[in-house]
Design a protein around this motif. Structure first.
Motif, PDB file in Angstrom:
ATOM      1  N   CYS A 173      -2.536   4.973  -1.766  1.00  0.00           N
ATOM      2  CA  CYS A 173      -1.467   3.943  -1.719  1.00  0.00           C
ATOM      3  C   CYS A 173      -1.946   2.885  -0.876  1.00  0.00           C
ATOM      4  N   PRO A 174      -2.681   1.755  -1.050  1.00  0.00           N
ATOM      5  CA  PRO A 174      -3.013   0.833  -0.308  1.00  0.00           C
ATOM      6  C   PRO A 174      -1.677  -0.016   0.173  1.00  0.00           C
ATOM      7  N   ILE A 175      -0.703  -0.089  -0.347  1.00  0.00           N
ATOM      8  CA  ILE A 175       0.454  -0.897  -0.139  1.00  0.00           C
ATOM      9  C   ILE A 175       1.067  -0.108   1.114  1.00  0.00           C
ATOM     10  N   THR A 176       1.537   1.415   0.774  1.00  0.00           N
ATOM     11  CA  THR A 176       2.130   2.183   1.947  1.00  0.00           C
ATOM     12  C   THR A 176       1.295   2.092   3.136  1.00  0.00           C
ATOM     13  N   ALA A 177      -0.126   2.201   3.150  1.00  0.00           N
ATOM     14  CA  ALA A 177      -1.060   2.048   4.236  1.00  0.00           C
ATOM     15  C   ALA A 177      -0.775   0.639   4.895  1.00  0.00           C
ATOM     16  N   HIS A 178      -0.801  -0.370   4.311  1.00  0.00           N
ATOM     17  CA  HIS A 178      -0.520  -1.760   4.858  1.00  0.00           C
ATOM     18  C   HIS A 178       0.899  -1.706   5.510  1.00  0.00           C
ATOM     19  N   MET A 179       1.854  -1.183   5.043  1.00  0.00           N
ATOM     20  CA  MET A 179       3.149  -1.275   5.491  1.00  0.00           C
ATOM     21  C   MET A 179       3.422  -0.235   6.570  1.00  0.00           C
ATOM     22  N   ARG A 180       2.631   0.875   6.741  1.00  0.00           N
ATOM     23  CA  ARG A 180       2.410   1.826   7.691  1.00  0.00           C
ATOM     24  C   ARG A 180       1.939   1.226   8.947  1.00  0.00           C
ATOM     25  N   ILE A 181       0.735   0.454   8.842  1.00  0.00           N
ATOM     26  CA  ILE A 181      -0.076   0.089   9.794  1.00  0.00           C
ATOM     27  C   ILE A 181       0.450  -1.245  10.326  1.00  0.00           C
ATOM     28  N   ALA A 182       1.376  -1.924   9.670  1.00  0.00           N
ATOM     29  CA  ALA A 182       1.977  -3.167  10.055  1.00  0.00           C
ATOM     30  C   ALA A 182       2.933  -2.694  11.230  1.00  0.00           C
TER      31      ALA A 182
END
Length: 414
Positions: free
Chosen positions: A308-317
């Protein structure tokens, strides 16, 4: 996690679907638009600055952060990459930094960064004038690709096969970049790097869209999608299939190329969307953006690669490393395409139940609405939306996507 999403100038409802996805994945999402429309997001979690100047956006973000205490800052908008990096720096939350964001937004700076890092890139030349462009084309040999330095979504990207076609395409692209929305959506008062056009040597091979992430010098591939080129003169027809047909050796070469390119751009920790094209059996990096790819690619990644790219984007943020450790195809076949119509004023769009209730449907996202004006090449690259489907084979998934897309009706007046 409490996240702040930033747009300098709101791009209609284009990113609304991503905001809903982030919320469904557990984020308490707040949206800050420099310029925007009332009622766009949740009451109490949405603010309009009333100005697209970067100093005003930063001041508003600082004030809101003092009240709410955000865990991270992110954007899904190509035209807000630099503004978001500036906001993250100002409120001391994780981010890629303004210079890395500028390198990631501007194709001239991006290519220069890749070249300096030893990443494989097409030959390129910044072409502020038509004479500069013609000189580059003579040096590279035809065909060549002309694209905006600050473009997005393949708007005003052309292939020129001869000097006469170069003059025509360069003129159309030069006119387009002066009015295209992707440049107008940027924040005011911020250095965007060189404007105008870039000329590149043409890469005559397959193209692939990569979802990945960078973490402390390592780039991890997590989803690989094959792009089918129906039209290589304008690069407008986005037709995708996953999982990829590439071999393990080819994927290893891509990973090495993207690692060098991301380091060159100055990206240390970020979700990545990368575009790679082969030529003579070797991969070349077209671009890397520090955010998930658009056009429904997150749905293909979830189903075909379990990522899930959205989850990864959120976590890295929030400063957290994604859990994915590499590309792991699930064996489920997917296909997606842009919903393309003729140019004109939309007076109606209908998505029938035969589409929304189909067991083959993966997603259907309509981003246009009645009253919108669709521009097609060479005037622009507007689309109605995106649709994806699944199937037991690559061919059946593509056939399902084509069939469902054909059922969507749109009425347009000239």
């Amino acid at each position: 996690m409490r996240l702040l999403a930033v747009e300098a100038r709101q791009n209609g409802s284009y990113n609304l679907g991503r905001y809903h996805q982030a919320e469904s994945l557990g984020a308490e999402l707040f949206v800050l638009n420099g310029e925007g429309v009332e009622g766009f997001w949740r009451p109490g979690r949405y603010r309009i600055v009333g100005s697209a100047h970067i100093h005003d956006i930063i001041a508003a973000a600082k004030s809101w952060h003092a009240e709410v205490n955000f865990d991270g800052v992110l954007t899904f908008a190509e035209s807000a990459l630099i503004a978001t990096a500036a906001v993250a720096e100002a409120i001391t939350l994780p981010g890629i930094g303004v210079q890395a964001a500028r390198n990631s937004r501007n194709k001239v700076l991006m290519h220069q960064a890749h070249q300096s890092a030893g990443a494989p890139v097409a030959r390129f030349r910044y072409a502020p004038t038509v004479d500069d462009g013609l000189a580059a084309a003579r040096e590279f040999g035809y065909p060549v690709v002309i694209k905006p330095a600050l473009g997005a979504s393949s708007n005003f990207v052309f292939r020129a096969d001869s000097p006469p076609s170069f003059l025509r395409c360069f003129g159309e692209a030069a006119r387009g970049v002066r009015t295209m929305k992707w440049t107008r959506l940027e924040a005011d008062g911020i250095d965007l790097g060189p404007a105008g056009l870039v000329v590149e040597s043409y890469l005559d091979g397959s193209e692939h869209l990569i979802e990945a992430y960078a973490w402390d010098g390592e780039v991890v591939l997590t989803s690989v999608v094959d792009r089918l080129d129906a039209d290589q003169l304008t690069f407008e027809e986005n037709v995708h299939q996953a999982p990829t047909a590439l071999t393990g050796d080819q994927l290893d070469k891509i990973a090495a190329a993207l690692t060098a390119a991301a380091q060159g751009q100055g990206i240390r920790r970020s979700a990545l969307h990368a575009e790679v094209r082969f030529d003579a059996g070797e991969p070349y990096v077209l671009e890397i953006s520090p955010k998930p790819g658009g056009g429904g690619l997150e749905h293909l990644a979830r189903v075909s690669a379990g990522y899930c790219p959205i989850t990864a984007h959120m976590r890295i943020a929030c400063g957290q490393r994604p859990e994915a450790t590499g590309y792991r195809p699930t064996g489920i076949y997917t296909a997606a395409r842009a919903l393309v119509s003729k140019a004109g004023l939309i007076t109606g769009i209908e998505v029938p139940a035969a589409v929304t209730e189909s067991p083959d449907l993966l997603f259907c996202r309509v981003i246009a609405e009645p009253g919108d004006v669709i521009k097609r090449p060479p005037e622009g690259n507007g689309v109605l939306g995106f649709l994806g489907a699944t199937g037991p084979t690559r061919a059946s998934a593509m056939k399902a996507a084509d069939r469902l897309a054909a059922l969507i009706s749109v009425t347009i007046t000239d």
